[in-house]
Motif scaffolding. Sequence first.
Motif, PDB file in Angstrom:
ATOM      1  N   ARG A  69     110.987  26.748 107.365  1.00 35.03           N
ATOM      2  CA  ARG A  69     110.227  26.293 106.206  1.00 35.03           C
ATOM      3  C   ARG A  69     108.791  25.917 106.547  1.00 35.03           C
ATOM      4  O   ARG A  69     108.053  25.409 105.717  1.00 35.03           O
ATOM      5  N   VAL A  70     108.395  26.120 107.798  1.00 37.47           N
ATOM      6  CA  VAL A  70     107.055  25.751 108.243  1.00 37.47           C
ATOM      7  C   VAL A  70     106.027  26.743 107.685  1.00 37.47           C
ATOM      8  O   VAL A  70     106.273  27.951 107.650  1.00 37.47           O
ATOM      9  N   PRO A  71     104.877  26.257 107.227  1.00 37.97           N
ATOM     10  CA  PRO A  71     103.848  27.177 106.715  1.00 37.97           C
ATOM     11  C   PRO A  71     103.311  28.089 107.804  1.00 37.97           C
ATOM     12  O   PRO A  71     103.317  27.748 108.992  1.00 37.97           O
ATOM     13  N   VAL A  72     102.864  29.258 107.392  1.00 41.66           N
ATOM     14  CA  VAL A  72     102.318  30.238 108.318  1.00 41.66           C
ATOM     15  C   VAL A  72     100.951  30.711 107.825  1.00 41.66           C
ATOM     16  O   VAL A  72     100.616  30.559 106.651  1.00 41.66           O
ATOM     17  N   GLU A  73     100.207  31.301 108.734  1.00 45.17           N
ATOM     18  CA  GLU A  73      98.884  31.837 108.403  1.00 45.17           C
ATOM     19  C   GLU A  73      98.790  33.264 108.942  1.00 45.17           C
ATOM     20  O   GLU A  73      98.919  33.474 110.157  1.00 45.17           O
ATOM     21  N   PRO A  74      98.597  34.264 108.068  1.00 43.67           N
ATOM     22  CA  PRO A  74      98.479  35.643 108.548  1.00 43.67           C
ATOM     23  C   PRO A  74      97.344  35.786 109.554  1.00 43.67           C
ATOM     24  O   PRO A  74      96.310  35.118 109.444  1.00 43.67           O
ATOM     25  N   ILE A  75      97.550  36.649 110.532  1.00 47.87           N
ATOM     26  CA  ILE A  75      96.534  36.920 111.547  1.00 47.87           C
ATOM     27  C   ILE A  75      95.693  38.096 111.071  1.00 47.87           C
ATOM     28  O   ILE A  75      96.198  39.232 110.979  1.00 47.87           O
ATOM     29  N   PRO A  76      94.423  37.873 110.721  1.00 48.18           N
ATOM     30  CA  PRO A  76      93.601  38.947 110.145  1.00 48.18           C
ATOM     31  C   PRO A  76      93.543  40.190 111.027  1.00 48.18           C
ATOM     32  O   PRO A  76      93.615  41.318 110.520  1.00 48.18           O
ATOM     33  N   ALA A  77      93.444  40.001 112.325  1.00 48.37           N
ATOM     34  CA  ALA A  77      93.314  41.154 113.225  1.00 48.37           C
ATOM     35  C   ALA A  77      94.582  41.992 113.281  1.00 48.37           C
ATOM     36  O   ALA A  77      94.547  43.151 113.704  1.00 48.37           O
ATOM     37  N   ALA A  78      95.715  41.411 112.862  1.00 47.64           N
ATOM     38  CA  ALA A  78      96.987  42.134 112.895  1.00 47.64           C
ATOM     39  C   ALA A  78      97.252  42.921 111.624  1.00 47.64           C
ATOM     40  O   ALA A  78      98.212  43.683 111.554  1.00 47.64           O
ATOM     41  N   LYS A  79      96.423  42.726 110.600  1.00 47.67           N
ATOM     42  CA  LYS A  79      96.628  43.423 109.337  1.00 47.67           C
ATOM     43  C   LYS A  79      96.507  44.928 109.535  1.00 47.67           C
ATOM     44  O   LYS A  79      95.533  45.429 110.070  1.00 47.67           O
ATOM     45  N   GLY A  80      97.526  45.644 109.125  1.00 51.69           N
ATOM     46  CA  GLY A  80      97.531  47.096 109.280  1.00 51.69           C
ATOM     47  C   GLY A  80      97.936  47.570 110.652  1.00 51.69           C
ATOM     48  O   GLY A  80      98.005  48.778 110.901  1.00 51.69           O
ATOM     49  N   LEU A  81      98.220  46.622 111.566  1.00 53.63           N
ATOM     50  CA  LEU A  81      98.611  47.012 112.921  1.00 53.63           C
ATOM     51  C   LEU A  81      99.935  47.766 112.899  1.00 53.63           C
ATOM     52  O   LEU A  81     100.113  48.769 113.600  1.00 53.63           O
TER      53      LEU A  81
END
Length: 432
Positions: free
Chosen positions: A287-299
């Motif tokens: 249930r912990v919040p997460v933050e997408p990693i911008p550099a991983a988008k589309g990886l």
Amino acid sequence: MAPLFVSRVPTVYSLQQLEEEYATPEKGALSHPLKPVGDLTSSLLPRLACLSRTSAVPSKRIRSFGDLQAIVPDSDEERSLTDFSDEDGVVPQNPPLFGFGEGSSLLDTVLLAEWEDRAEQGLFRYDVTACPTKVLPGAYGFVAQLNEGRGSKKRPTEFRVDKVDQPFDEGKFNFKKALQQEVLFQFDASAPGGLTYSASAPVSQSPNLVFINISPIEYGHVLLVPRVLDGLHQVVDQRSMQLALNLCHESNNPYFRLCYNSLGAFGTVNHLHFQAYFLAAPFAVERVPVEPIPAAKGLYSNIIISRLLQYPVRGLVFEADESAALLAPAVAAACQRLTAANIPHNLFVVDCGQRVFLFPNAFAGAKAAGRVPKDLLDTMVDPAGFEICGHIIMKRAEDYEDLSQQSIWRLLEYASFTEEEFEKFILLALDL
């Protein structure tokens, strides 16, 4: 509140009584229960087969336990394992703790009926159902268990803890030396005909086996050992990762979670295996919040990769956006890079194989460097995957009684990379 205890599944049930729709009237039959697994020639074992999940499968997106802030407010009282709401704010009156009942999967039904049979045979080192369990006060809802047998009767580690990649050693304990009576069933995840169960079937050349864990953490604690006769060392590859996700998918139960511990991250047997069990409460990390990693988008196509926020151990989260089948290549590639760099790591699989957590584990290194305080060392708790994610197994009664969210947080912080180290870890794990 009095300590909580894990409930047993009533032993009067047979496979036929539990799930007549599956037409499994007889219990699994082992032709040579007292022979070692390494001698499977001419043996017959139960077999559960399912469709291959390497093709696209719609994401279930279970998220059964919502998010940290909405579901578990701070509290000064211990809570029952059933005191958790679902994402609509409704507390389940009878949560499907072990999958028995309407809507239960064939895998859960077979696994737990066979597991209970081994318990009745006295194959476990101790009775895990007698271990008190409680949910600790605090926003994270850490689950604690007192399991003194886990400390005194668990098999000791037989290899170096400072090297992740070590060759398989036939002379040390491996699952080929376990007795066939510890096997629950073969698990074939490439059957073209769909989900089937056979109570007694010839073994394949090197079968994937589901064993009991003779030193269990929870009811239904099992080990998945891919291609058991191949002598694979404790390193994840894409094929084994896909098999583990398939097992979670076929369980179709949000209370069933799977874990992998590399060597150096408190994996205790250098024979490739995953651990899994049922726990009818959220793990804190779910249930912990997460933050997408911008550099991983589309990886990776249709996979969201994020980092955990507000948690004592820094980690990554791989989430299937459309297909869980796409997770295995991404997670396995990261594990391969970490293994090559000699970074101990843990995996934790939730949401029926739709979400995978990846943690670098610094605790053994901190112990070796003398950075872990003596009072924490005295607890004999080495945080592996399940502990890192929120299920803390205490081995002494005094530690269990005094446990708090604050003390767990303090322990787990020694397993975490620093922020600077974690930034480098992200670049390595994702090959950025």
